[in-house]
Design a protein around this motif. Structure first.
Motif, PDB file in Angstrom:
ATOM      1  N   HIS A  42      -5.698   4.389   4.829  1.00  0.00           N
ATOM      2  CA  HIS A  42      -4.632   4.890   3.962  1.00  0.00           C
ATOM      3  C   HIS A  42      -5.202   5.708   2.807  1.00  0.00           C
ATOM      4  O   HIS A  42      -4.857   5.510   1.660  1.00  0.00           O
ATOM      5  CB  HIS A  42      -3.785   3.730   3.447  1.00  0.00           C
ATOM      6  CG  HIS A  42      -3.378   2.797   4.538  1.00  0.00           C
ATOM      7  ND1 HIS A  42      -2.440   3.147   5.487  1.00  0.00           N
ATOM      8  CD2 HIS A  42      -3.815   1.561   4.856  1.00  0.00           C
ATOM      9  CE1 HIS A  42      -2.314   2.139   6.336  1.00  0.00           C
ATOM     10  NE2 HIS A  42      -3.130   1.177   5.978  1.00  0.00           N
ATOM     11  N   PRO A  60      -5.555  -3.110  -1.867  1.00  0.00           N
ATOM     12  CA  PRO A  60      -4.769  -4.343  -1.753  1.00  0.00           C
ATOM     13  C   PRO A  60      -4.495  -4.906  -3.147  1.00  0.00           C
ATOM     14  O   PRO A  60      -5.314  -4.746  -4.054  1.00  0.00           O
ATOM     15  CB  PRO A  60      -5.664  -5.283  -0.942  1.00  0.00           C
ATOM     16  CG  PRO A  60      -7.033  -4.691  -0.987  1.00  0.00           C
ATOM     17  CD  PRO A  60      -6.896  -3.239  -1.328  1.00  0.00           C
ATOM     18  N   TYR A  67       0.193 -11.789   0.475  1.00  0.00           N
ATOM     19  CA  TYR A  67       0.341 -10.442  -0.069  1.00  0.00           C
ATOM     20  C   TYR A  67      -0.313  -9.364   0.806  1.00  0.00           C
ATOM     21  O   TYR A  67      -0.508  -8.234   0.359  1.00  0.00           O
ATOM     22  CB  TYR A  67      -0.256 -10.364  -1.473  1.00  0.00           C
ATOM     23  CG  TYR A  67       0.485 -11.205  -2.480  1.00  0.00           C
ATOM     24  CD1 TYR A  67       1.776 -10.884  -2.867  1.00  0.00           C
ATOM     25  CD2 TYR A  67      -0.108 -12.341  -3.039  1.00  0.00           C
ATOM     26  CE1 TYR A  67       2.465 -11.661  -3.784  1.00  0.00           C
ATOM     27  CE2 TYR A  67       0.574 -13.118  -3.957  1.00  0.00           C
ATOM     28  CZ  TYR A  67       1.853 -12.774  -4.323  1.00  0.00           C
ATOM     29  OH  TYR A  67       2.538 -13.537  -5.236  1.00  0.00           O
ATOM     30  N   GLY A  69       0.800  -7.493   2.978  1.00  0.00           N
ATOM     31  CA  GLY A  69       1.633  -6.312   3.179  1.00  0.00           C
ATOM     32  C   GLY A  69       2.020  -5.612   1.899  1.00  0.00           C
ATOM     33  O   GLY A  69       2.972  -4.832   1.878  1.00  0.00           O
ATOM     34  N   VAL A  70       1.274  -5.872   0.823  1.00  0.00           N
ATOM     35  CA  VAL A  70       1.575  -5.261  -0.470  1.00  0.00           C
ATOM     36  C   VAL A  70       0.325  -4.536  -0.957  1.00  0.00           C
ATOM     37  O   VAL A  70      -0.752  -5.123  -1.025  1.00  0.00           O
ATOM     38  CB  VAL A  70       2.015  -6.316  -1.507  1.00  0.00           C
ATOM     39  CG1 VAL A  70       2.380  -5.645  -2.826  1.00  0.00           C
ATOM     40  CG2 VAL A  70       3.179  -7.145  -0.977  1.00  0.00           C
ATOM     41  N   VAL A  71       0.488  -3.261  -1.292  1.00  0.00           N
ATOM     42  CA  VAL A  71      -0.632  -2.458  -1.784  1.00  0.00           C
ATOM     43  C   VAL A  71      -0.238  -1.715  -3.054  1.00  0.00           C
ATOM     44  O   VAL A  71       0.943  -1.481  -3.315  1.00  0.00           O
ATOM     45  CB  VAL A  71      -1.126  -1.438  -0.733  1.00  0.00           C
ATOM     46  CG1 VAL A  71      -1.713  -2.140   0.489  1.00  0.00           C
ATOM     47  CG2 VAL A  71      -0.024  -0.478  -0.325  1.00  0.00           C
ATOM     48  N   THR A  98       1.165   3.591   5.761  1.00  0.00           N
ATOM     49  CA  THR A  98       1.322   2.190   5.374  1.00  0.00           C
ATOM     50  C   THR A  98       2.434   1.528   6.181  1.00  0.00           C
ATOM     51  O   THR A  98       2.287   0.399   6.642  1.00  0.00           O
ATOM     52  CB  THR A  98       1.569   2.032   3.864  1.00  0.00           C
ATOM     53  OG1 THR A  98       2.682   2.834   3.452  1.00  0.00           O
ATOM     54  CG2 THR A  98       0.334   2.414   3.064  1.00  0.00           C
ATOM     55  N   GLN A  99       3.542   2.235   6.391  1.00  0.00           N
ATOM     56  CA  GLN A  99       4.632   1.656   7.171  1.00  0.00           C
ATOM     57  C   GLN A  99       4.180   1.413   8.613  1.00  0.00           C
ATOM     58  O   GLN A  99       4.481   0.362   9.184  1.00  0.00           O
ATOM     59  CB  GLN A  99       5.868   2.536   7.138  1.00  0.00           C
ATOM     60  CG  GLN A  99       7.049   1.874   7.835  1.00  0.00           C
ATOM     61  CD  GLN A  99       8.368   2.556   7.562  1.00  0.00           C
ATOM     62  OE1 GLN A  99       8.434   3.574   6.901  1.00  0.00           O
ATOM     63  NE2 GLN A  99       9.431   1.986   8.077  1.00  0.00           N
ATOM     64  N   ILE A 103       2.676  -2.505   6.395  1.00  0.00           N
ATOM     65  CA  ILE A 103       2.689  -2.769   4.955  1.00  0.00           C
ATOM     66  C   ILE A 103       4.126  -2.591   4.479  1.00  0.00           C
ATOM     67  O   ILE A 103       4.757  -1.573   4.741  1.00  0.00           O
ATOM     68  CB  ILE A 103       1.722  -1.821   4.216  1.00  0.00           C
ATOM     69  CG1 ILE A 103       0.290  -2.200   4.611  1.00  0.00           C
ATOM     70  CG2 ILE A 103       1.930  -1.869   2.706  1.00  0.00           C
ATOM     71  CD1 ILE A 103      -0.762  -1.218   4.147  1.00  0.00           C
ATOM     72  N   TRP A 104       4.652  -3.612   3.806  1.00  0.00           N
ATOM     73  CA  TRP A 104       6.076  -3.576   3.449  1.00  0.00           C
ATOM     74  C   TRP A 104       6.353  -3.155   2.014  1.00  0.00           C
ATOM     75  O   TRP A 104       7.451  -2.736   1.718  1.00  0.00           O
ATOM     76  CB  TRP A 104       6.758  -4.901   3.754  1.00  0.00           C
ATOM     77  CG  TRP A 104       6.168  -6.107   3.091  1.00  0.00           C
ATOM     78  CD1 TRP A 104       6.405  -6.543   1.815  1.00  0.00           C
ATOM     79  CD2 TRP A 104       5.259  -7.034   3.661  1.00  0.00           C
ATOM     80  NE1 TRP A 104       5.684  -7.686   1.554  1.00  0.00           N
ATOM     81  CE2 TRP A 104       4.973  -8.013   2.680  1.00  0.00           C
ATOM     82  CE3 TRP A 104       4.645  -7.142   4.906  1.00  0.00           C
ATOM     83  CZ2 TRP A 104       4.109  -9.075   2.909  1.00  0.00           C
ATOM     84  CZ3 TRP A 104       3.789  -8.194   5.133  1.00  0.00           C
ATOM     85  CH2 TRP A 104       3.531  -9.143   4.147  1.00  0.00           C
ATOM     86  N   THR A 105       5.368  -3.228   1.136  1.00  0.00           N
ATOM     87  CA  THR A 105       5.595  -2.803  -0.247  1.00  0.00           C
ATOM     88  C   THR A 105       4.426  -1.964  -0.738  1.00  0.00           C
ATOM     89  O   THR A 105       3.273  -2.394  -0.673  1.00  0.00           O
ATOM     90  CB  THR A 105       5.782  -4.013  -1.189  1.00  0.00           C
ATOM     91  OG1 THR A 105       6.895  -4.783  -0.738  1.00  0.00           O
ATOM     92  CG2 THR A 105       6.029  -3.564  -2.622  1.00  0.00           C
ATOM     93  N   VAL A 106       4.743  -0.773  -1.223  1.00  0.00           N
ATOM     94  CA  VAL A 106       3.761   0.115  -1.857  1.00  0.00           C
ATOM     95  C   VAL A 106       4.196   0.227  -3.312  1.00  0.00           C
ATOM     96  O   VAL A 106       5.326   0.604  -3.597  1.00  0.00           O
ATOM     97  CB  VAL A 106       3.734   1.504  -1.181  1.00  0.00           C
ATOM     98  CG1 VAL A 106       2.750   2.425  -1.880  1.00  0.00           C
ATOM     99  CG2 VAL A 106       3.412   1.374   0.306  1.00  0.00           C
TER     100      VAL A 106
END
Length: 170
Positions: A42, A60, A67, A69-71, A98-99, A103-106
């Motif tokens: 990414h 990360p 966490y 899926g959170v970056v 990311t999607q 990864i669910w939250t940027v």
């Protein structure tokens, strides 16, 4: 983004730092430190020939599995390339990668004075979660000696996660 891009990436990063409205960092790290803290799948650069116009990358937010899926992300555009859609293209590529990786939250923290970044993120579908007031003391630049607020923004790739209970939703 590769080590070969680093001189241009570093230049755009340093230019952002110099504004005093991009980060609390006082100088870019060296390539090994940057490389060690950004997720390889990414990292994006916009180039024109050999010139780096801008870059985007994620780190990360935690080593805890919950966490995963959170970056946190950064987007920097070289001053000579601002207003040309470079930030928008980089942010779109970053959100796509990311999607695709689940990864669910940027998220990111943006100084309130950085109105161009706030507008870019709003246009890309980020929402303001809140403002962390006086979260850090600025040590350089035009805001040196001042406590700075940081606006927390996030982009949720998946609003209704499988198996999640979402209060207030039918």
């Amino acid at each position: 983004m590769t080590a070969a891009h680093w001189p241009g990436v570093r230049e755009a990063y340093a230019a952002g730092i110099a504004t005093g409205h991009a980060t609390f960092e006082t100088e870019p790290p060296d390539w090994p430190a940057f490389d060690a803290t950004r997720l390889p799948g990414h990292r994006w650069v916009a180039v024109d020939g050999d010139a780096v116009l801008g870059w985007a990358a994620v780190s990360p937010v935690s080593g805890r599995a919950v966490y995963a899926g959170v970056v946190e992300h950064s987007v920097y555009v070289h001053p000579g390339a601002r207003g040309m859609g470079v930030g928008r293209a980089l942010l779109a590529a970053l959100l796509d990668s990311t999607q695709a990786a689940g990864i669910w939250t940027v998220q990111s923290g943006i100084f309130p004075e950085n109105t161009a970044s706030l507008a870019l993120h709003a246009a890309a579908g980020f929402r303001v979660v809140g403002t962390r007031e006086r979260v850090g003391l600025m040590t350089y630049g035009p805001m040196a000696g001042r406590w700075r607020d940081v606006v927390l923004v996030e982009h949720r790739a998946i609003e209704d996660l499988p198996g999640a209970v979402n209060p207030g939703r039918a």
